[in-house]
Enzyme design. Structure first.
Site, PDB file in Angstrom:
ATOM      1  N   GLY A 189      -0.269   5.737 -19.852  1.00  0.00           N
ATOM      2  CA  GLY A 189      -1.149   5.152 -20.863  1.00  0.00           C
ATOM      3  C   GLY A 189      -1.417   3.676 -20.671  1.00  0.00           C
ATOM      4  O   GLY A 189      -2.299   3.122 -21.311  1.00  0.00           O
TER       5      GLY A 189
ATOM      6  N   GLU B  47      -4.424  -7.532  -6.218  1.00  0.00           N
ATOM      7  CA  GLU B  47      -3.063  -8.051  -6.385  1.00  0.00           C
ATOM      8  C   GLU B  47      -2.864  -9.295  -5.527  1.00  0.00           C
ATOM      9  O   GLU B  47      -2.337 -10.302  -6.006  1.00  0.00           O
ATOM     10  CB  GLU B  47      -2.023  -6.994  -5.982  1.00  0.00           C
ATOM     11  CG  GLU B  47      -1.847  -5.885  -6.960  1.00  0.00           C
ATOM     12  CD  GLU B  47      -0.816  -4.869  -6.492  1.00  0.00           C
ATOM     13  OE1 GLU B  47      -0.060  -5.121  -5.522  1.00  0.00           O
ATOM     14  OE2 GLU B  47      -0.757  -3.786  -7.103  1.00  0.00           O
TER      15      GLU B  47
ATOM     16  N   ARG C 117       0.872  -1.178   0.000  1.00  0.00           N
ATOM     17  CA  ARG C 117       0.000   0.000   0.000  1.00  0.00           C
ATOM     18  C   ARG C 117       0.903   1.220   0.000  1.00  0.00           C
ATOM     19  O   ARG C 117       1.588   1.504   0.972  1.00  0.00           O
ATOM     20  CB  ARG C 117      -0.915  -0.019   1.230  1.00  0.00           C
ATOM     21  CG  ARG C 117      -1.822   1.174   1.359  1.00  0.00           C
ATOM     22  CD  ARG C 117      -3.013   1.019   0.450  1.00  0.00           C
ATOM     23  NE  ARG C 117      -4.049   1.972   0.822  1.00  0.00           N
ATOM     24  CZ  ARG C 117      -4.596   2.812  -0.034  1.00  0.00           C
ATOM     25  NH1 ARG C 117      -4.226   2.822  -1.305  1.00  0.00           N
ATOM     26  NH2 ARG C 117      -5.538   3.642   0.367  1.00  0.00           N
ATOM     27  N   GLY C 118       0.917   1.939  -1.101  1.00  0.00           N
ATOM     28  CA  GLY C 118       1.833   3.058  -1.304  1.00  0.00           C
ATOM     29  C   GLY C 118       1.757   4.143  -0.260  1.00  0.00           C
ATOM     30  O   GLY C 118       2.781   4.707   0.129  1.00  0.00           O
TER      31      GLY C 118
ATOM     32  N   ASP D  48       1.250   3.893   2.794  1.00  0.00           N
ATOM     33  CA  ASP D  48       1.906   3.454   4.027  1.00  0.00           C
ATOM     34  C   ASP D  48       3.420   3.385   3.881  1.00  0.00           C
ATOM     35  O   ASP D  48       4.151   3.751   4.783  1.00  0.00           O
ATOM     36  CB  ASP D  48       1.457   2.036   4.408  1.00  0.00           C
ATOM     37  CG  ASP D  48       0.072   1.972   4.999  1.00  0.00           C
ATOM     38  OD1 ASP D  48      -0.501   3.032   5.273  1.00  0.00           O
ATOM     39  OD2 ASP D  48      -0.425   0.854   5.184  1.00  0.00           O
TER      40      ASP D  48
END
Length: 158
Positions: free
Chosen positions: A51, A85, A18-19, A21
């Site tokens: 993209g 994921e 989780r980015g 965190d």
């Protein structure tokens, strides 16, 4: 005749985290250490191109990896992307196509498995949004249970 060959392995490691965190601290250091030691590592902030269709690119990267490291943190389950994921990672593990390691960063493995505390709160929100009996939520719960049961590293600080 169609071939049912396994996907080509492009990455040594796929990092799931989780980015909000961990992106700039623990995972950033882990990513740097892996790359400095010649381990080709997929991290979404570095590998996704402008993209790209995110969901397709992430699922493909998981399939094209030899190892996945899931870094469970307090807010991991609040992200349905992270849960997708985790579900894909555990699906590939069950098929024998992926080795999976768990890192429990400031959370207990039992919190991930059961779920408890922040994981319970997050899953309740997902159940409200998608439906308690939705296949998506069931897949996520199974992935958390299975991944939370893996032997891994438990880090409280540092």
């Amino acid at each position: 005749m169609a071939s049912s060959s396994k996907p080509k392995r492009i990455y040594d490691v796929f990092l799931s985290f989780r980015g909000t965190d961990l992106g700039k601290n623990f995972v950033g250091h882990l990513y740097t250490a892996l790359n400095q030691n010649g381990v080709h590592t997929f991290i979404d902030s570095e590998e996704l191109r402008k993209g790209d269709q995110i969901s397709v690119a992430l699922m493909k990267a998981i399939e094209e990896s030899c190892i996945a490291i899931i870094v469970f943190s307090e807010d991991y389950a609040s992200s349905w992307w992270c849960l997708e994921e985790a579900a894909k990672i555990m699906e590939c593990k069950e098929q024998g196509d992926l080795i999976v390691f768990s890192v429990f960063y400031k959370v207990e493995p039992k919190e991930v498995r059961t779920p408890r505390e922040s994981y319970n709160k997050a899953m309740n929100k997902h159940e409200f949004k998608f439906g308690k009996d939705s296949e998506k939520v069931k897949r996520w719960k199974k992935a958390l249970f299975d991944a939370g049961g893996l032997s891994g590293w438990h880090l409280n600080e540092g």
